[in-house]
Design an enzyme around this catalytic site. Structure first.
Site, PDB file in Angstrom:
ATOM      1  N   SER A  15       0.863  -1.188   0.000  1.00 18.82           N
ATOM      2  CA  SER A  15       0.000   0.000   0.000  1.00 18.82           C
ATOM      3  C   SER A  15       0.893   1.230   0.000  1.00 18.82           C
ATOM      4  O   SER A  15       2.084   1.136   0.330  1.00 18.82           O
ATOM      5  CB  SER A  15      -0.839  -0.021   1.294  1.00 18.82           C
ATOM      6  OG  SER A  15      -1.514   1.212   1.479  1.00 18.82           O
ATOM      7  N   TYR A  75      -2.328  -1.494  10.297  1.00 12.86           N
ATOM      8  CA  TYR A  75      -2.336  -1.547   8.822  1.00 12.86           C
ATOM      9  C   TYR A  75      -0.978  -1.100   8.271  1.00 12.86           C
ATOM     10  O   TYR A  75      -0.360  -1.777   7.448  1.00 12.86           O
ATOM     11  CB  TYR A  75      -3.461  -0.645   8.297  1.00 12.86           C
ATOM     12  CG  TYR A  75      -3.701  -0.755   6.810  1.00 12.86           C
ATOM     13  CD1 TYR A  75      -4.532  -1.739   6.285  1.00 12.86           C
ATOM     14  CD2 TYR A  75      -3.086   0.127   5.919  1.00 12.86           C
ATOM     15  CE1 TYR A  75      -4.753  -1.836   4.921  1.00 12.86           C
ATOM     16  CE2 TYR A  75      -3.303   0.031   4.556  1.00 12.86           C
ATOM     17  CZ  TYR A  75      -4.142  -0.949   4.062  1.00 12.86           C
ATOM     18  OH  TYR A  75      -4.354  -1.053   2.701  1.00 12.86           O
TER      19      TYR A  75
HETATM   20  N1  LIG Z   1      -8.741  -0.079  -1.763  1.00 15.63           N
HETATM   21  C1  LIG Z   1      -7.708   0.675  -1.483  1.00 15.63           C
HETATM   22  O1  LIG Z   1      -7.782   1.906  -1.522  1.00 15.63           O
HETATM   23  C2  LIG Z   1      -6.370   0.052  -1.153  1.00 15.63           C
HETATM   24  C3  LIG Z   1      -5.250   0.886  -1.072  1.00 15.63           C
HETATM   25  C4  LIG Z   1      -4.002   0.326  -0.800  1.00 15.63           C
HETATM   26  C5  LIG Z   1      -3.901  -1.030  -0.588  1.00 15.63           C
HETATM   27  N2  LIG Z   1      -4.992  -1.808  -0.649  1.00 15.63           N
HETATM   28  C6  LIG Z   1      -4.827  -3.228  -0.408  1.00 15.63           C
HETATM   29  O2  LIG Z   1      -5.397  -3.942  -1.479  1.00 15.63           O
HETATM   30  C7  LIG Z   1      -5.792  -5.238  -1.023  1.00 15.63           C
HETATM   31  C8  LIG Z   1      -7.217  -5.511  -1.481  1.00 15.63           C
HETATM   32  O3  LIG Z   1      -8.063  -4.566  -0.868  1.00 15.63           O
HETATM   33  P1  LIG Z   1      -9.463  -4.109  -1.484  1.00 15.63           P
HETATM   34  O4  LIG Z   1      -9.493  -2.653  -1.383  1.00 15.63           O
HETATM   35  O5  LIG Z   1      -9.685  -4.782  -2.780  1.00 15.63           O
HETATM   36  O6  LIG Z   1     -10.422  -4.645  -0.346  1.00 15.63           O
HETATM   37  P2  LIG Z   1     -11.762  -5.500  -0.382  1.00 15.63           P
HETATM   38  O7  LIG Z   1     -12.304  -5.410   0.994  1.00 15.63           O
HETATM   39  O8  LIG Z   1     -12.623  -5.120  -1.531  1.00 15.63           O
HETATM   40  O9  LIG Z   1     -11.203  -6.970  -0.654  1.00 15.63           O
HETATM   41  C9  LIG Z   1     -10.416  -7.644   0.278  1.00 15.63           C
HETATM   42  C10 LIG Z   1     -10.726  -9.130   0.158  1.00 15.63           C
HETATM   43  O10 LIG Z   1      -9.864  -9.835   1.077  1.00 15.63           O
HETATM   44  C11 LIG Z   1     -10.646 -10.844   1.688  1.00 15.63           C
HETATM   45  N3  LIG Z   1     -10.066 -11.223   2.977  1.00 15.63           N
HETATM   46  C12 LIG Z   1     -10.024 -10.481   4.113  1.00 15.63           C
HETATM   47  N4  LIG Z   1      -9.438 -11.168   5.097  1.00 15.63           N
HETATM   48  C13 LIG Z   1      -9.116 -12.378   4.578  1.00 15.63           C
HETATM   49  C14 LIG Z   1      -8.486 -13.541   5.112  1.00 15.63           C
HETATM   50  N5  LIG Z   1      -8.105 -13.590   6.389  1.00 15.63           N
HETATM   51  N6  LIG Z   1      -8.303 -14.603   4.311  1.00 15.63           N
HETATM   52  C15 LIG Z   1      -8.701 -14.565   3.007  1.00 15.63           C
HETATM   53  N7  LIG Z   1      -9.306 -13.506   2.454  1.00 15.63           N
HETATM   54  C16 LIG Z   1      -9.503 -12.425   3.230  1.00 15.63           C
HETATM   55  C17 LIG Z   1     -12.028 -10.221   1.852  1.00 15.63           C
HETATM   56  O11 LIG Z   1     -13.039 -11.182   2.072  1.00 15.63           O
HETATM   57  C18 LIG Z   1     -12.185  -9.456   0.555  1.00 15.63           C
HETATM   58  O12 LIG Z   1     -12.778 -10.252  -0.457  1.00 15.63           O
HETATM   59  C19 LIG Z   1      -5.614  -5.219   0.494  1.00 15.63           C
HETATM   60  O13 LIG Z   1      -4.414  -5.866   0.834  1.00 15.63           O
HETATM   61  C20 LIG Z   1      -5.546  -3.739   0.816  1.00 15.63           C
HETATM   62  O14 LIG Z   1      -4.820  -3.479   2.005  1.00 15.63           O
HETATM   63  C21 LIG Z   1      -6.230  -1.304  -0.922  1.00 15.63           C
END
Ligand SMILES: NC(=O)c1ccc[n+]([C@@H]2O[C@H](COP(=O)([O-])OP(=O)(O)OC[C@H]3O[C@@H](n4cnc5c(N)ncnc54)[C@H](O)[C@@H]3O)[C@@H](O)[C@H]2O)c1
Length: 256
Positions: free
Chosen positions: A147, A160
């Site tokens: 991230s 986080y």
């Molecule tokens: N959306 C953003 O702005 C953003 C920014 C930087 C980084 N990220 C990172 O991107 C990645 C995806 O995030 P997103 O925004 O798509 O979120 P999201 O909530 O849409 O998707 C996350 C997915 O991870 C799954 N998950 C959570 N805990 C889990 C576990 N213990 N085992 C298996 N699956 C699990 C959830 O069920 C969900 O389907 C994450 O690592 C997040 O930290 C997101």
């Protein structure tokens, strides 16, 4: 960078964790559109929906319901991938969670442990089971989802931020351990993307969306597929000399 071909991942097998929604679901769909057979892994049963979307578009995918914090469940999900598709070429370790804001002294211990478990230990456990399968197959590519919070601090988000900083250290270490044996390991550092994780925060504080647009010099937040594209590029043969990197995909957020 040359344009990708629609059959870029033909004959290859890609595993994506956290693929029920957001960036992971977008990555799973893109891998399939470009010819990969896809192993969708998520703790949420709605990962089946990602598989149905891929199959109805003519692609091949399987679902394993697994918690990335559970070593045995991760091992079974990787084994399921090998049973179904015979090999493992690409892995996008993307599962993640967000938590309510608490400053360090006030953060509940449970929230700290959960953040570190899912987003740091989870990535470690995934690589622990993916790397041996890739070595058996002659190589592969792993992308770990960090991230912008892997590069700078964010008040209220100690677990986080610490987990994502840890992902970069883990990525670099694994990269130098396995690069000479054909497993290329990198991380991506996304800025804000329009996913469930972000929509839930915006629903509570609608004025935050304008603020998020302003914080990204590009003038907007990302669509999940724009982040997934970077992960796919790192898994493609076109990133053949990229190893141990933290690719920033953030519309200029951390540059500002
Ligand atoms: N959306 C953003 O702005 C953003 C920014 C930087 C980084 N990220 C990172 O991107 C990645 C995806 O995030 P997103 O925004 O798509 O979120 P999201 O909530 O849409 O998707 C996350 C997915 O991870 C799954 N998950 C959570 N805990 C889990 C576990 N213990 N085992 C298996 N699956 C699990 C959830 O069920 C969900 O389907 C994450 O690592 C997040 O930290 C997101």
């Amino acid at each position: 960078m040359s344009a990708h071909s629609t059959s870029e991942f033909e004959g290859r097998v890609a595993l994506v964790t956290g693929a029920a929604s957001g960036i992971g679901a977008a990555a799973a769909r893109l891998f399939a559109e470009r010819g990969a057979r896809v192993s969708v892994i998520d703790i949420d049963a709605s990962g089946e929906g990602t598989v149905e979307t891929i199959r109805s578009a003519g692609g091949e995918a399987i679902f394993s319901r697994a918690d990335v914090v559970d070593d045995g469940a991760v091992e079974r999900a990787v084994a399921h991938t090998l049973e179904a598709f015979g090999r493992l070429d690409c892995a996008f370790n993307n599962a993640g969670i967000s938590g309510p804001p608490h400053s360090v002294a006030d953060m509940p211990l449970e929230q700290w442990h959960q953040g570190i478990d899912v987003m740091l230990t989870g990535v470690f456990l995934c690589m622990r089971h993916e790397i041996p399968r890739m070595l058996e197959g002659g190589g592969g590519s792993i992308v770990n989802c960090a991230s912008g919070a892997a590069l700078i601090g964010f008040p209220g988000q100690a677990a986080y931020v610490a987990s994502k900083h840890g992902v970069l250290g883990l990525t670099k270490t694994a990269a130098v351990e396995y690069g000479s044996r054909g497993v290329l390991i990198n991380a991506i550092c996304p800025g804000t993307a329009r996913t469930a994780m972000v929509e839930s925060v915006i629903a509570e504080t609608p004025e935050l969306l304008e603020e998020l647009h302003r914080l990204h010099p590009i003038g907007r937040i990302a669509e999940p597929a724009e982040i997934a594209e970077a992960a796919l590029w790192l898994c493609s043969g076109r990133a053949s000399f990229v190893m141990g990197s933290a690719l920033v995909v953030d519309g200029g957020y951390v540059a500002q």
